[in-house]
Design an enzyme around this catalytic site. Structure first.
Site, PDB file in Angstrom:
ATOM      1  N   LYS A 141       0.855  -1.194   0.000  1.00  0.00           N
ATOM      2  CA  LYS A 141       0.000   0.000   0.000  1.00  0.00           C
ATOM      3  C   LYS A 141       0.888   1.239   0.000  1.00  0.00           C
ATOM      4  CE  LYS A 141      -1.601   2.915   2.769  1.00  0.00           C
ATOM      5  NZ  LYS A 141      -1.589   4.147   1.971  1.00  0.00           N
ATOM      6  N   GLU A 195      10.369   1.298  10.248  1.00  0.00           N
ATOM      7  CA  GLU A 195      11.360   2.357   9.970  1.00  0.00           C
ATOM      8  C   GLU A 195      10.622   3.673  10.130  1.00  0.00           C
ATOM      9  OE1 GLU A 195      14.439   2.004   9.593  1.00  0.00           O
ATOM     10  OE2 GLU A 195      14.791  -0.023   8.864  1.00  0.00           O
ATOM     11  N   CYS A 247      14.152  10.576   5.742  1.00  0.00           N
ATOM     12  CA  CYS A 247      14.089  10.110   7.132  1.00  0.00           C
ATOM     13  C   CYS A 247      15.408  10.322   7.832  1.00  0.00           C
ATOM     14  CB  CYS A 247      13.692   8.642   7.159  1.00  0.00           C
ATOM     15  SG  CYS A 247      14.718   7.595   6.138  1.00  0.00           S
ATOM     16  N   GLU A 283      10.536  17.054  14.237  1.00  0.00           N
ATOM     17  CA  GLU A 283      11.061  16.665  12.920  1.00  0.00           C
ATOM     18  C   GLU A 283      10.485  17.599  11.864  1.00  0.00           C
ATOM     19  OE1 GLU A 283       9.628  13.027  11.152  1.00  0.00           O
ATOM     20  OE2 GLU A 283      11.546  12.638  10.202  1.00  0.00           O
TER      21      GLU A 283
HETATM   22  P1  NAD Z   1       2.822   8.574   7.502  1.00  0.00           P
HETATM   23  O1  NAD Z   1       3.092   7.798   8.730  1.00  0.00           O
HETATM   24  O2  NAD Z   1       1.875   9.699   7.557  1.00  0.00           O
HETATM   25  O3  NAD Z   1       2.281   7.623   6.343  1.00  0.00           O
HETATM   26  C1  NAD Z   1       3.003   6.474   5.927  1.00  0.00           C
HETATM   27  C2  NAD Z   1       2.048   5.440   5.373  1.00  0.00           C
HETATM   28  O4  NAD Z   1       1.216   4.925   6.415  1.00  0.00           O
HETATM   29  C3  NAD Z   1       1.096   5.952   4.301  1.00  0.00           C
HETATM   30  O5  NAD Z   1       1.021   4.985   3.284  1.00  0.00           O
HETATM   31  C4  NAD Z   1      -0.231   6.086   5.039  1.00  0.00           C
HETATM   32  O6  NAD Z   1      -1.352   5.960   4.224  1.00  0.00           O
HETATM   33  C5  NAD Z   1      -0.137   4.917   5.994  1.00  0.00           C
HETATM   34  N1  NAD Z   1      -0.976   5.021   7.192  1.00  0.00           N
HETATM   35  C6  NAD Z   1      -1.406   6.150   7.809  1.00  0.00           C
HETATM   36  N2  NAD Z   1      -2.109   5.828   8.926  1.00  0.00           N
HETATM   37  C7  NAD Z   1      -2.110   4.474   9.010  1.00  0.00           C
HETATM   38  C8  NAD Z   1      -2.635   3.550   9.952  1.00  0.00           C
HETATM   39  N3  NAD Z   1      -3.309   3.954  11.025  1.00  0.00           N
HETATM   40  N4  NAD Z   1      -2.425   2.228   9.736  1.00  0.00           N
HETATM   41  C9  NAD Z   1      -1.721   1.806   8.671  1.00  0.00           C
HETATM   42  N5  NAD Z   1      -1.196   2.636   7.737  1.00  0.00           N
HETATM   43  C10 NAD Z   1      -1.389   3.961   7.913  1.00  0.00           C
HETATM   44  O7  NAD Z   1       4.275   9.043   6.997  1.00  0.00           O
HETATM   45  P2  NAD Z   1       4.638   9.994   5.754  1.00  0.00           P
HETATM   46  O8  NAD Z   1       4.174  11.381   6.093  1.00  0.00           O
HETATM   47  O9  NAD Z   1       4.202   9.361   4.484  1.00  0.00           O
HETATM   48  O10 NAD Z   1       6.232   9.951   5.774  1.00  0.00           O
HETATM   49  C11 NAD Z   1       6.995  10.833   6.518  1.00  0.00           C
HETATM   50  C12 NAD Z   1       7.508  10.175   7.781  1.00  0.00           C
HETATM   51  O11 NAD Z   1       8.127   8.930   7.476  1.00  0.00           O
HETATM   52  C13 NAD Z   1       8.566  10.980   8.488  1.00  0.00           C
HETATM   53  O12 NAD Z   1       8.373  10.928   9.887  1.00  0.00           O
HETATM   54  C14 NAD Z   1       9.860  10.260   8.142  1.00  0.00           C
HETATM   55  O13 NAD Z   1      10.914  10.460   9.049  1.00  0.00           O
HETATM   56  C15 NAD Z   1       9.402   8.845   8.084  1.00  0.00           C
HETATM   57  N6  NAD Z   1      10.295   8.048   7.251  1.00  0.00           N
HETATM   58  C16 NAD Z   1      11.097   7.112   7.849  1.00  0.00           C
HETATM   59  C17 NAD Z   1      11.987   6.374   7.085  1.00  0.00           C
HETATM   60  C18 NAD Z   1      12.901   5.360   7.719  1.00  0.00           C
HETATM   61  O14 NAD Z   1      13.524   4.580   7.000  1.00  0.00           O
HETATM   62  N7  NAD Z   1      13.014   5.303   9.029  1.00  0.00           N
HETATM   63  C19 NAD Z   1      12.041   6.569   5.701  1.00  0.00           C
HETATM   64  C20 NAD Z   1      11.200   7.522   5.111  1.00  0.00           C
HETATM   65  C21 NAD Z   1      10.329   8.246   5.909  1.00  0.00           C
END
Ligand code: NAD
Length: 478
Positions: free
Chosen positions: A179, A252, A286, A384
């Site tokens: 997804k 992650e 990230c 962040e």
């Molecule tokens: P997000 O958590 O808002 O969304 C990520 C994904 O989760 C999306 O596909 C979203 O639809 C889904 N999602 C949202 N709520 C959910 C739920 N309750 N259950 C299951 N899935 C759900 O993150 P984002 O805004 O897309 O990305 C930015 C964040 O991701 C930042 O905090 C960044 O640091 C982190 N990030 C971490 C890494 C890493 O490797 N550690 C890499 C990239 C981004």
């Protein structure tokens, strides 16, 4: 080139890819974050399609698992060939949907990384481990396929992170239902379309949609493991959703990486590494440098070098080859960055460059911004920002710098900058983060495990360790 003629071959442009992934009619419009123009449309399938995708992935699993490592590695290598054959079209679509420029460490770089990770993951050897051998018996540790893996991704590096999730999962004999983020579904659908020229049917399926689809995947009884990359808040929601089915998780999550510049560092020599450590993908990374601690003796010199460099970096539409920085991907992220910089300014911090987005310019462009003389408790430091705004904090003793670096609940990456790598390693050992880089920041490699400490997540990706996280350990003893 028509959609028909591309089915078995290569896609020359983003339009060719869109022709095969867009629904015939309807769907949700995805906008270019640089212009607000429509990039394409995405079908949003919903619960019934998710059920069908999981059932099909479950049915496809035994045959895929039975192929064995050598054959699955062959598929991954051919998948890498397919990515390379379609690289320019994929990069163009990624640039238009995500906003990142084609040039610099951005869209072409991301597509290149997809191929590199597929190939590297094909090449690892995970041998059974003999733990004991005595009295004619032995205990051996194997890693068996888990089942169907659910993969949930973010919008910042949508293609590369999709490959980080799917490559080890498939290599280990699992099938995958993915997804993508609701902000960047077209990039992942297009990538999967290219990969599925190679993979057997239903081994990899993408189900676009929002939070509800993610939640359904995370609680589904036929999903054995969730690979999740995204925010810490969503990671916690996934832990809760997955609890009843005791799913395996690799999380992650968010970070707020600190960099510590020791007094012996050469400001000129480190400026470019610091800049790209912080501003890669226009700060939407990230493991980007998000708080920079600089010793007071060289504080002014580091600020001056960084400011000079930041002013030379062209920002603009991703398809313009001159640009190396792009827009924020979405309005919510633009607002987070703008509000944090404004709060820093209101607190008396000094904006060295940037900080004034042009209200006339279409798109979510926020200039590369450096903020000096800022307190460590300021929200621009403590939260962040996930965008192109770097706070630079002055410190006077290394103990104070380490304490500030370790003062948050997250610990994804960190870096230490010094002319003396041994001294830097000593400091690195005291930092609470999954990876600490020396004289660089954010460099990842498919052979080197990567994962977070503290609330930046758990589980490792990449390398042999990454493969182990996509298998279920089994001991055969006797
Ligand atoms: P997000 O958590 O808002 O969304 C990520 C994904 O989760 C999306 O596909 C979203 O639809 C889904 N999602 C949202 N709520 C959910 C739920 N309750 N259950 C299951 N899935 C759900 O993150 P984002 O805004 O897309 O990305 C930015 C964040 O991701 C930042 O905090 C960044 O640091 C982190 N990030 C971490 C890494 C890493 O490797 N550690 C890499 C990239 C981004």
């Amino acid at each position: 080139m028509t959609a028909e003629s591309t089915l078995q071959g290569t896609f020359a442009t983003a339009a060719d890819l869109l022709a095969v992934i867009e629904p015939e009619t309807g769907g949700r419009q995805i906008k270019d974050p640089a212009t607000g123009e429509t990039v394409g449309r995405v079908a949003e399938p919903g619960a019934a399609e998710l059920e069908a995708a999981v059932a099909a992935a479950k049915a496809a699993r035994p045959a895929w698992a039975a192929l064995g490592h050598a054959e699955r590695s062959g598929f991954l290598n051919r998948a890498a060939d397919a990515v390379e054959a379609n690289a320019e079209a994929l990069a163009e679509l990624l640039s238009r949907e995500q906003g990142k420029p084609l040039n610099g460490p951005n869209a072409r770089f991301e597509v290149g990384a997809c191929a590199a990770w597929l190939r590297a993951t094909a090449g690892f050897e995970l041998e059974p481990e003999t733990l004991l051998e005595e009295d004619g018996t032995r205990a051996q540790l194997f890693y068996r396929p888990l089942g169907v893996v659910g993969a949930i991704g973010p919008w910042n590096w949508p293609m590369m992170i999709a490959v980080w999730q799917l490559a080890p999962a498939l290599r280990m004999g699992n099938t995958v239902v993915m997804k993508p983020s609701e902000y960047t579904p077209l990039s992942v659908l297009a990538l999967a379309r290219v990969l599925n020229q190679v993979f057997p049917e239903n081994v990899l399926t993408v189900v676009p949609g929002g939070r509800e689809v993610g939640q359904a995947l995370a609680s589904h009884p036929d999903i054995a493991k969730v690979m999740f990359t995204g925010s810490t808040a969503t990671g916690k929601a996934i832990i809760r959703s997955s609890a009843d089915t005791v799913k395996r998780l690799t999380l992650e999550l968010g970070g707020n990486d600190a960099g510590i510049v020791l007094p012996d560092a050469d400001p000129k020599a480190i400026a470019e590494g610091l800049f790209w450590g912080a501003f890669i993908n226009t700060g939407q990374t990230c493991a980007a440098l998000k708080r920079l601690y600089v010793h007071e003796e060289i504080y002014d010199a580091v600020c001056a070098e960084l400011t000079q460099l930041a002013r030379t970096m062209p920002m603009g539409h991703g398809l313009d080859e001159n640009n190396v920085l792009g827009p924020l991907q979405n309005k919510a992220q633009f607002d987070i960055v703008a509000n944090l910089v404004q709060a820093a300014r209101d607190s008396g911090a000094r904006v060295l460059t940037g900080g004034n987005p042009d209200p006339e310019q279409p798109g979510y462009f926020y200039p590369a911004t450096l903020v000096a003389d800022i307190d460590n408790n300021n929200p621009l430091v403590a939260e962040e920002q996930f965008g192109p705004a770097l706070p630079i904090i002055k410190y006077s003793s290394i103990e104070e710098a380490i304490e500030m670096a370790n003062g948050l609940e997250v610990g994804l990456g960190a870096s230490v900058w010094s002319a003396d790598p041994d001294k830097a390693r000593e400091v690195a050992a005291r930092i609470e983060a999954g990876t600490v880089w020396i004289n660089k920041h954010g460099a990842v490699d498919p052979r080197v495990p990567f994962g977070g400490a503290k609330q930046s997540g758990y589980g490792l990706e990449f390398g042999i360790e990454g493969l182990k996280h996509l298998g279920t350990p089994q001991v055969i003893n006797g």
